[in-house]
Design a protein around this motif. Sequence first.
Motif, PDB file in Angstrom:
ATOM      1  N   ASN A 150       7.552  27.471 -10.314  1.00  0.00           N
ATOM      2  CA  ASN A 150       8.749  28.308 -10.432  1.00  0.00           C
ATOM      3  C   ASN A 150       9.865  27.891  -9.483  1.00  0.00           C
ATOM      4  O   ASN A 150      11.032  28.145  -9.748  1.00  0.00           O
ATOM      5  CB  ASN A 150       8.402  29.776 -10.173  1.00  0.00           C
ATOM      6  CG  ASN A 150       7.616  30.375 -11.317  1.00  0.00           C
ATOM      7  OD1 ASN A 150       7.350  29.698 -12.305  1.00  0.00           O
ATOM      8  ND2 ASN A 150       7.239  31.623 -11.181  1.00  0.00           N
ATOM      9  N   GLY A 172       2.700  31.254  -9.963  1.00  0.00           N
ATOM     10  CA  GLY A 172       3.858  30.940  -9.134  1.00  0.00           C
ATOM     11  C   GLY A 172       4.152  29.461  -8.993  1.00  0.00           C
ATOM     12  O   GLY A 172       5.266  29.089  -8.647  1.00  0.00           O
ATOM     13  N   VAL A 173       3.159  28.616  -9.269  1.00  0.00           N
ATOM     14  CA  VAL A 173       3.364  27.179  -9.103  1.00  0.00           C
ATOM     15  C   VAL A 173       4.368  26.682 -10.141  1.00  0.00           C
ATOM     16  O   VAL A 173       4.248  26.981 -11.316  1.00  0.00           O
ATOM     17  CB  VAL A 173       2.037  26.415  -9.262  1.00  0.00           C
ATOM     18  CG1 VAL A 173       2.271  24.918  -9.226  1.00  0.00           C
ATOM     19  CG2 VAL A 173       1.064  26.831  -8.194  1.00  0.00           C
ATOM     20  N   LEU A 212      12.598  26.271 -11.171  1.00  0.00           N
ATOM     21  CA  LEU A 212      13.482  27.136 -11.961  1.00  0.00           C
ATOM     22  C   LEU A 212      14.595  27.691 -11.080  1.00  0.00           C
ATOM     23  O   LEU A 212      15.745  27.783 -11.502  1.00  0.00           O
ATOM     24  CB  LEU A 212      12.691  28.285 -12.589  1.00  0.00           C
ATOM     25  CG  LEU A 212      11.552  27.884 -13.517  1.00  0.00           C
ATOM     26  CD1 LEU A 212      10.900  29.120 -14.117  1.00  0.00           C
ATOM     27  CD2 LEU A 212      12.043  26.970 -14.620  1.00  0.00           C
TER      28      LEU A 212
END
Lengths: 337, 357
Positions: free
Chosen positions: B282, B279-280, B285
């Motif tokens: 994202n 998850g780091v 994005l």
Amino acid sequence: MARVRRRGRVVGAVLAAVLGVSLAGCSSTGGLRAEQERAGRAAGGKAAVNTPRWTFAMVTHSGDGDTFWDIVQNGAQQAAVKDNIKFVYGHDKEAQRQSELVQSYIDQKVDGLIVSLAKPSAMKDVIAKAEKAGIPVITVNSGAEASKAFGALSHIGQDETVAGEAVGEELNKRGRKKALCVLHEQGNVGHEQRCDGAEKTFKGDLQKLYVEGTNMPDVQSSIESKLQSDSSIDAVVTLGAPFAPTAVKAKEQAGSKAEIDTFDLNAQVATGLKDGSLGFAVDQQPYLQGYEAVDLLWLYKYNSDVLGGGKPVLTGPQVITKKDAAALQEYTKRGTR
Amino acid sequence: MSHTDAPTPVPAGPPAKVTGDERLLHRSLARRLMGRPELGSVVGAAAVFVFFSIVAEPFLRASSLSTVLYASSTIGIMAVPVALLMIGGEFDLSAGVMVVSSALISSMFSYQMTANTWVGVGVSLLVTLAIGAFNGLLLTRTKLPSFIITLGTFFMLTGLNLGFTKLIDGTVSTKSIADMEGFDSAREVFASHLTLGSVDIQITILWWIVLVALATWILLRTRVGNWIFAVGGNADAARAVGVPVTKTKIGLYMGVAFAAWVSGQHLLFSYDAIQSGDGVGNEFLYIIAAAVGGCLMTGGFGSAIGAAVGAFIFGMASKGIVYAQWNPDWYKFFLGAMLLLATLLNAWVRKRAEEKA
């Protein structure tokens, strides 16, 4: 206007100076020229078989710019040249995107898939889809325990626990009493297994140290402060080749007597083994993982051969010491070890 | 496409000459289109689509497009509330790890309490919303920039994800809950797929569409939507005319948390075990998707549809590079270049729109 012209003259002078220095200051050792000569001596790069040109795709959990996976790729590419294979490669460290990549190669109807299973549960469905589409799958590097259950042909890699145990035994052989295991990626299962394996066989006391692998200065200062705070530590084991030279620096700064040992290999580690700043390295032969994966897929497509008899095909651990270092120096430079 | 003007402050130009109803109507429609935040991104999306259709042979297959849509939806679900938050003038850097936190809470609660997985899902929703509220409260109380607040939350959540998982499960990934009651029905809701012919349509695509529709309705048809534009445009002025600024901002952060919960449950029920370190990174994005879709970094302007188009561009580019069998080393470079180009295009289109107005 005059100022503009003067600035143009200054820029021109600087450029000329840079060009002059770079042309005059040639190095007679190393550099690109030496590399090109080595490459010229290496394999000619022609296919050795006349099977159809199949496409094999490899999808790994590597991050961007990873040295280890670069060597795996080199192995895969050389086998692909030999076997007349078109080799394509994709990678993502995020489990979900890695499975999306596999899916997009299935969409392309490739003839074979090579997948690393660092996060097995995330890859389960997509590998089932590959089988359904009739694409043979070989798993590499990580996920030995899941490989067979998912229906892959074979698994090629190193059992991290076994590798850790080898390190523990080697440390015993060298009469070490207190070791430090440096984990450079929090949350990596394989890394934990390596340290736990070493702890299992090591007769002395083993401590874990977590460092921020993406930040070298932080790695150095963390090891340094640990060595300063505990002078009885007589061995430091790093879990990746790039971290071994950093640990050597930290040891020198801290004035410690500890021996530095490492998992995996690169040119710096080979040099370190040769000059004695490193004790030993445990290699899992990444080149072999890539090379064998492509070759075994080819064998399956050509002759329905499957290697391993349902058990993982191990590429390590191979304990490397000073006596092997000279030969390996050459191979690490060309990016195959 | 809605037929209402986005309530953006358009400088009043000289009144248009009335020369005939037809021309006036025509011009106002064109102007209305030009003034839409997502216009630039729609043009960009069409360009990216045509480009990959030409260079990548498998790109136009139905199965490939469903893969592209799925990849877009996993970013898009989060990009919607992040876009709303950016219109409200704030950032959330903790959005990426919050998704994984939400999945971890759900999985570990169900496992440790031996509860029906739906109980874990419910607890996870409450905790994730609380994290969102915490972000919003801290922001409105301290008056610190959201960049700092959510950067702090990002680090704290990253550490909590790993720390708690190791503490409770003893490893860095969660234990399987696939054999527990409620798993199958939850999988239906969060991670199933419909098969149309030979093509899989993932349920996340439906979630995505629903969230985009909901956010668009809120933005354009409700009072709350006006509040969001107002607090992003000028918080002090908004407060002076009676807009509940504090409530709006906390609500926006809770919106991000809600979407993080949806994404997190999708991760959990499609993969069953969750890696605590994922998850780091994202969060960027999501911000990229919203920015490409026409959301301004300064707040007060943007749209949910734009963010959806931005996520779609991202999905096309990330998978198109694979279908074209290019070297993935260059992928991040393309991503950055695309972001710059799309944002420049947006700025240019807006400027033209304002000149015409």
